[in-house]
Design a protein around this motif. Structure first.
Motif, PDB file in Angstrom:
ATOM      1  N   GLN A 195       0.862  -1.182   0.000  1.00  0.00           N
ATOM      2  CA  GLN A 195       0.000   0.000   0.000  1.00  0.00           C
ATOM      3  C   GLN A 195       0.903   1.238   0.000  1.00  0.00           C
ATOM      4  OE1 GLN A 195      -2.739   1.136   3.416  1.00  0.00           O
ATOM      5  NE2 GLN A 195      -4.269   0.481   1.913  1.00  0.00           N
ATOM      6  N   ILE A 196       0.766   2.069  -1.018  1.00  0.00           N
ATOM      7  CA  ILE A 196       1.652   3.215  -1.213  1.00  0.00           C
ATOM      8  C   ILE A 196       0.840   4.494  -1.112  1.00  0.00           C
ATOM      9  CG2 ILE A 196       3.198   4.375  -2.848  1.00  0.00           C
ATOM     10  CD1 ILE A 196       3.858   1.623  -4.003  1.00  0.00           C
ATOM     11  N   GLU A 197       1.352   5.443  -0.334  1.00  0.00           N
ATOM     12  CA  GLU A 197       0.674   6.736  -0.212  1.00  0.00           C
ATOM     13  C   GLU A 197       0.988   7.595  -1.427  1.00  0.00           C
ATOM     14  OE1 GLU A 197       0.124   9.207   3.590  1.00  0.00           O
ATOM     15  OE2 GLU A 197       1.734  10.256   2.526  1.00  0.00           O
ATOM     16  N   VAL A 198      -0.058   8.153  -2.048  1.00  0.00           N
ATOM     17  CA  VAL A 198       0.071   9.009  -3.231  1.00  0.00           C
ATOM     18  C   VAL A 198      -0.479  10.382  -2.878  1.00  0.00           C
ATOM     19  CG1 VAL A 198      -0.487   9.300  -5.676  1.00  0.00           C
ATOM     20  CG2 VAL A 198      -0.253   7.002  -4.717  1.00  0.00           C
ATOM     21  N   THR A 199       0.277  11.430  -3.196  1.00  0.00           N
ATOM     22  CA  THR A 199      -0.128  12.806  -2.865  1.00  0.00           C
ATOM     23  C   THR A 199      -0.183  13.652  -4.127  1.00  0.00           C
ATOM     24  OG1 THR A 199       0.938  12.640  -0.695  1.00  0.00           O
ATOM     25  CG2 THR A 199       0.418  14.854  -1.499  1.00  0.00           C
ATOM     26  N   LEU A 200      -1.297  14.352  -4.309  1.00  0.00           N
ATOM     27  CA  LEU A 200      -1.451  15.327  -5.383  1.00  0.00           C
ATOM     28  C   LEU A 200      -1.468  16.707  -4.748  1.00  0.00           C
ATOM     29  CD1 LEU A 200      -2.239  16.393  -8.244  1.00  0.00           C
ATOM     30  CD2 LEU A 200      -4.628  15.904  -7.633  1.00  0.00           C
ATOM     31  N   SER A 201      -0.626  17.615  -5.216  1.00  0.00           N
ATOM     32  CA  SER A 201      -0.582  18.957  -4.633  1.00  0.00           C
ATOM     33  C   SER A 201      -0.228  19.981  -5.696  1.00  0.00           C
ATOM     34  CB  SER A 201       0.433  19.019  -3.486  1.00  0.00           C
ATOM     35  OG  SER A 201       1.750  18.767  -3.975  1.00  0.00           O
ATOM     36  N   GLY A 202      -0.479  21.258  -5.385  1.00  0.00           N
ATOM     37  CA  GLY A 202      -0.174  22.342  -6.310  1.00  0.00           C
ATOM     38  C   GLY A 202      -1.109  23.505  -6.112  1.00  0.00           C
ATOM     39  N   HIS A 203      -1.258  24.342  -7.142  1.00  0.00           N
ATOM     40  CA  HIS A 203      -2.147  25.490  -7.077  1.00  0.00           C
ATOM     41  C   HIS A 203      -3.573  25.033  -6.746  1.00  0.00           C
ATOM     42  CE1 HIS A 203       0.588  28.141  -9.838  1.00  0.00           C
ATOM     43  NE2 HIS A 203       1.197  27.719  -8.747  1.00  0.00           N
ATOM     44  N   PRO A 204      -4.380  25.891  -6.120  1.00  0.00           N
ATOM     45  CA  PRO A 204      -5.760  25.503  -5.799  1.00  0.00           C
ATOM     46  C   PRO A 204      -6.499  24.975  -7.030  1.00  0.00           C
ATOM     47  CG  PRO A 204      -5.224  27.580  -4.751  1.00  0.00           C
ATOM     48  CD  PRO A 204      -4.072  27.268  -5.662  1.00  0.00           C
ATOM     49  N   PHE A 205      -7.191  23.868  -6.856  1.00  0.00           N
ATOM     50  CA  PHE A 205      -7.943  23.257  -7.953  1.00  0.00           C
ATOM     51  C   PHE A 205      -9.280  22.776  -7.428  1.00  0.00           C
ATOM     52  CE2 PHE A 205      -5.197  20.134  -5.982  1.00  0.00           C
ATOM     53  CZ  PHE A 205      -6.002  19.019  -5.809  1.00  0.00           C
ATOM     54  N   LYS A 206     -10.208  22.529  -8.345  1.00  0.00           N
ATOM     55  CA  LYS A 206     -11.573  22.131  -7.973  1.00  0.00           C
ATOM     56  C   LYS A 206     -11.868  20.666  -8.287  1.00  0.00           C
ATOM     57  CE  LYS A 206     -13.589  26.743  -8.536  1.00  0.00           C
ATOM     58  NZ  LYS A 206     -14.629  27.550  -9.218  1.00  0.00           N
ATOM     59  N   GLY A 207     -11.348  20.183  -9.396  1.00  0.00           N
ATOM     60  CA  GLY A 207     -11.630  18.801  -9.787  1.00  0.00           C
ATOM     61  C   GLY A 207     -10.371  18.060 -10.166  1.00  0.00           C
ATOM     62  N   PHE A 208     -10.416  16.731 -10.052  1.00  0.00           N
ATOM     63  CA  PHE A 208      -9.270  15.919 -10.465  1.00  0.00           C
ATOM     64  C   PHE A 208      -9.730  14.495 -10.746  1.00  0.00           C
ATOM     65  CE2 PHE A 208      -9.629  15.019  -5.993  1.00  0.00           C
ATOM     66  CZ  PHE A 208      -9.240  13.686  -5.861  1.00  0.00           C
ATOM     67  N   LEU A 209      -8.896  13.771 -11.482  1.00  0.00           N
ATOM     68  CA  LEU A 209      -9.112  12.347 -11.752  1.00  0.00           C
ATOM     69  C   LEU A 209      -7.749  11.676 -11.728  1.00  0.00           C
ATOM     70  CD1 LEU A 209     -10.943   9.969 -12.550  1.00  0.00           C
ATOM     71  CD2 LEU A 209     -10.623  10.629 -14.946  1.00  0.00           C
ATOM     72  N   LEU A 210      -7.552  10.791 -10.762  1.00  0.00           N
ATOM     73  CA  LEU A 210      -6.254  10.150 -10.543  1.00  0.00           C
ATOM     74  C   LEU A 210      -6.363   8.665 -10.846  1.00  0.00           C
ATOM     75  CD1 LEU A 210      -3.317  10.185  -9.381  1.00  0.00           C
ATOM     76  CD2 LEU A 210      -4.363   9.784  -7.119  1.00  0.00           C
ATOM     77  N   GLU A 211      -5.402   8.145 -11.647  1.00  0.00           N
ATOM     78  CA  GLU A 211      -5.363   6.727 -11.979  1.00  0.00           C
ATOM     79  C   GLU A 211      -3.914   6.238 -11.989  1.00  0.00           C
ATOM     80  OE1 GLU A 211      -7.388   5.668 -15.553  1.00  0.00           O
ATOM     81  OE2 GLU A 211      -9.066   7.035 -15.193  1.00  0.00           O
ATOM     82  N   ALA A 212      -3.768   4.929 -11.895  1.00  0.00           N
ATOM     83  CA  ALA A 212      -2.460   4.277 -12.087  1.00  0.00           C
ATOM     84  C   ALA A 212      -2.547   3.443 -13.357  1.00  0.00           C
ATOM     85  CB  ALA A 212      -2.123   3.407 -10.884  1.00  0.00           C
ATOM     86  N   ARG A 213      -1.555   3.552 -14.216  1.00  0.00           N
ATOM     87  CA  ARG A 213      -1.549   2.825 -15.482  1.00  0.00           C
ATOM     88  C   ARG A 213      -0.223   2.054 -15.628  1.00  0.00           C
ATOM     89  NH1 ARG A 213      -5.025   5.384 -19.483  1.00  0.00           N
ATOM     90  NH2 ARG A 213      -6.870   6.070 -18.350  1.00  0.00           N
ATOM     91  N   ASN A 214      -0.251   1.048 -16.486  1.00  0.00           N
ATOM     92  CA  ASN A 214       0.974   0.356 -16.872  1.00  0.00           C
ATOM     93  C   ASN A 214       1.878   1.367 -17.579  1.00  0.00           C
ATOM     94  OD1 ASN A 214       2.997  -1.235 -17.984  1.00  0.00           O
ATOM     95  ND2 ASN A 214       1.592  -2.858 -18.652  1.00  0.00           N
ATOM     96  N   ALA A 215       3.076   1.592 -17.028  1.00  0.00           N
ATOM     97  CA  ALA A 215       3.968   2.604 -17.598  1.00  0.00           C
ATOM     98  C   ALA A 215       4.362   2.286 -19.030  1.00  0.00           C
ATOM     99  CB  ALA A 215       5.211   2.752 -16.730  1.00  0.00           C
ATOM    100  N   GLU A 216       4.269   1.044 -19.415  1.00  0.00           N
ATOM    101  CA  GLU A 216       4.610   0.651 -20.782  1.00  0.00           C
ATOM    102  C   GLU A 216       3.405   0.680 -21.710  1.00  0.00           C
ATOM    103  OE1 GLU A 216       6.570  -3.090 -20.631  1.00  0.00           O
ATOM    104  OE2 GLU A 216       8.126  -2.424 -19.240  1.00  0.00           O
ATOM    105  N   ASP A 217       2.223   0.984 -21.161  1.00  0.00           N
ATOM    106  CA  ASP A 217       1.002   1.071 -21.972  1.00  0.00           C
ATOM    107  C   ASP A 217       0.046   2.042 -21.287  1.00  0.00           C
ATOM    108  OD1 ASP A 217      -1.102   0.746 -23.710  1.00  0.00           O
ATOM    109  OD2 ASP A 217      -1.711  -1.225 -22.925  1.00  0.00           O
ATOM    110  N   LEU A 218       0.304   3.337 -21.438  1.00  0.00           N
ATOM    111  CA  LEU A 218      -0.485   4.354 -20.732  1.00  0.00           C
ATOM    112  C   LEU A 218      -1.910   4.462 -21.260  1.00  0.00           C
ATOM    113  CD1 LEU A 218       2.142   7.214 -20.277  1.00  0.00           C
ATOM    114  CD2 LEU A 218       1.396   5.486 -18.625  1.00  0.00           C
ATOM    115  N   ASN A 219      -2.195   3.880 -22.398  1.00  0.00           N
ATOM    116  CA  ASN A 219      -3.559   3.886 -22.919  1.00  0.00           C
ATOM    117  C   ASN A 219      -4.344   2.643 -22.490  1.00  0.00           C
ATOM    118  OD1 ASN A 219      -3.418   6.358 -24.354  1.00  0.00           O
ATOM    119  ND2 ASN A 219      -2.264   5.333 -25.989  1.00  0.00           N
ATOM    120  N   GLY A 220      -3.715   1.797 -21.685  1.00  0.00           N
ATOM    121  CA  GLY A 220      -4.374   0.585 -21.213  1.00  0.00           C
ATOM    122  C   GLY A 220      -5.283   0.855 -20.034  1.00  0.00           C
TER     123      GLY A 220
END
Length: 592
Positions: free
Chosen positions: A63-88
């Motif tokens: 189990q790995i902690e993932v953090t998204l940060s930066g300028h104020p934002f309202k919406g987001f969509l976070l996913e993990a993909r196969n690095a060798e097939d980002l369209n998978g």
């Protein structure tokens, strides 16, 4: 598609359009694969948000902690993909750390395989856990789409690549990069649209009917001009926000082909979209539109585009050589988002084929059934019931002589008016249900009050059938029950009419409708007060001294005659006033 019901509720276009895939609540599963918001704008190129992970290597089950940060934002969509097939498909699943700001989505039938926002509130940091699956690839990369504003967003911001132990070092695969969508070219119009060819070369819809877009800033204008296998569309109107039109198979909102022209930052964005029920319009690709142009001048917004008559294989675009109801609406827009139309859309009276012979047509902001519903309720509860109540309360001694079937004249008039009220109420009651095909969830308290009024209107004549004889001990209880139910029905009916006038399906003018209704209520209450005061004074005039049996002041007959004449005069004036109020309301309904 249709009006509201009060209805269309409406209707064509729209509540707030928001963030990823137009959803401020983060329910963006339809954007899982491409991770591209359907906002109709080009994405930003330089990311200002970052993804951090708690470790760079993993084993299945970690189990790995993932953090998204930066300028104020309202919406987001976070996913993990196969690095060798980002369209998978997405890899693994997520666990929330703060369920108040984020939520899990099911993408590609994998539960919890993506994370999105829960609301449109501003955020600067999101933390979640990623759960590595047993079938995880050697290298996994995190991707995120971030929405700062409706027109400012970043697509598939690349995050860290984490690898399994003993995996070969990751090398960027040689693959063709699919370019992000770009906007088709748009030019500027140089002069206002002309209505001179309406009915000759152009199929035109105007509101008000026959208005001139070259001379009237308030004229909302839509035209279709066929040119071989394509159609040129022109639309203009006040430049306060957006203009839109939609093609619909019915007079109700849902499964419709819609087009919007949105005024923002001294620019007009032309956007095709489609409607799925009474919800936000879903923005579609502009690739189907050509020769797009716009103009802002003198408070008027104009936009035009060309579209092929048929678009085989293009989803959500209707063939133009078929008959449709046409909706024309306008409303406010801010920061690229459009809001619910300011009034009920204009709807054509029937279906039209815009590629057929040119026509010059209009429409209505309210459908016929809703007009009839309002008109019949106004007649019943502004006229017949009001006059019937006054007759029963004050005219028993005036019209006491027997009439038809041996009943007193006042009673016959009262019964006829109340029966008419019940019949009109029953007829009017079913019309919104016929139009909507069921119950309206968008009409507030109006339908609930209407059901109560309908129930009381039916119970009153049924109760009258069981009226006890005049000297029966139960007669007093009947009188009080009859009066109480009738009074309650009248009060609730007035409240229902006040609420109903504000519904978009009837679309009465805002400037006077409330004042006119207050005027009617004051007129009726004032008339009752005048008659009550007169009745009290009359009773004092005919008082008899029991001790010497001498009638004082005047003879009873003279006083009675004077009282009857006054009541008749008041009733005549009251009826004229009621008819005037009724004509005002019916005229407004008829001109919608």
């Amino acid at each position: 598609m249709a009006v509201s019901g009060f209805t269309l509720g409406t209707c064509i276009l729209l509540l707030h359009i928001s963030y990823v895939a137009n959803y401020p609540n983060g329910k963006v599963t339809q954007s899982c694969h491409g991770m591209i918001p359907e906002h109709g704008h080009s994405p930003q190129s330089v990311p200002v948000h970052d993804i951090y992970v708690s470790q760079m290597t993993f084993r299945p089950g970690d189990q790995i902690e993932v953090t998204l940060s930066g300028h104020p934002f309202k919406g987001f969509l976070l996913e993990a993909r196969n690095a060798e097939d980002l369209n998978g498909p997405p890899i693994g699943s997520f666990t929330l750390i703060d369920s108040e700001v984020s939520q899990l989505l099911t993408c590609e039938d994998i539960q919890g395989s993506a994370v999105s926002h829960r609301s449109a509130s501003k955020k600067t940091e999101i933390k979640v856990y990623w759960n590595a699956p047993s079938s995880a690839p050697n290298h996994t990369q995190f991707l995120v789409t971030v929405v700062e504003k409706y027109k400012i967003y970043w697509v598939k911001i690349p995050g860290p690549i984490i690898s399994q132990p003993n995996a070969f070092p990751f090398t960027t695969p040689k693959a063709t990069v699919v370019p992000l969508p770009t906007l088709p070219p748009v030019s500027h119009l140089t002069k206002p649209f002309s209505a001179s060819d309406c009915g000759n070369k152009k199929f035109c819809i105007r509101s008000p009917l026959n208005c001139d877009p070259e001379k009237e800033a308030s004229c909302v204008f839509l035209s279709f001009t066929r040119d071989d296998q394509s159609v040129m569309v022109e639309m203009s109107g006040p430049s306060k926000g957006y203009l839109s039109f939609a093609l619909s198979h019915d007079q109700w909102m849902g499964d419709d082909d819609a087009y919007l022209c949105i005024h923002e930052d001294q620019t007009v964005y032309i956007q095709p979209s489609h409607l799925t029920g009474r919800s936000h319009p879903v923005m579609d690709s502009r690739d189907t539109l050509e020769d797009m142009a716009w103009r802002l001048a003198d408070g008027v917004m104009q936009c035009s585009f060309r579209r092929n008559i048929t678009l085989p294989g293009v989803k959500n675009r209707f063939d133009l050589n078929t008959s449709y109801y046409i909706f024309l609406a306008d409303g406010a827009a801010n920061d690229g988002r459009i809001y619910k139309h300011s009034q009920q859309p204009l709807i054509t009276y029937e279906k039209y084929d815009v590629t057929d012979s040119p026509k010059n047509i209009g429409g209505s902001h309210s459908v016929l059934l809703l007009k009839l519903h309002g008109a019949l309720m106004f007649v019943a509860w502004m006229t017949t019931v009001s006059i019937g109540v006054l007759v029963a309360r004050f005219f028993k001694p005036v019209w006491s002589k027997a009439f038809l079937l041996g009943e007193a004249a006042w009673f016959q008039v009262h019964r006829m008016l109340m029966f008419t009220t019940t019949v009109l109420t029953c007829i009017a009651f079913v019309m919104p249900f016929i139009y909507r095909g069921g119950w309206s969830r968008h009409a507030g308290y109006h339908p609930y009050l209407g059901c109560i009024v309908m129930t009381l209107a039916v119970l009153q004549p049924l109760l009258a059938v069981f009226r006890p004889p005049l000297h029966d001990p139960r007669r007093q209880m009947f009188n009080w029950t009859h009066w109480s139910m009738g009074t309650a029905a009248r009060i609730i009916a007035v409240a229902a009419m006040f609420l109903g006038m504000d519904l978009p399906g009837l679309n009465l003018p805002d400037s006077w409708k409330t004042y006119a209704m207050i005027g009617f209520v004051a007129w009726h209450v004032g008339t009752e007060i005048v008659l009550e005061v007169h009745a009290y004074r009359l009773s004092r005039k005919v008082e008899i001294l029991d001790d010497d049996r001498i009638q004082i002041l005047q003879s009873f007959t003279a006083v009675e005659t004077e009282g009857h004449a006054f009541k008749k005069a008041v009733l005549a004036i009251y009826v004229c006033g009621n008819v005037t109020f009724l004509i005002i309301f019916l005229s407004a309904i008829n001109h919608l």
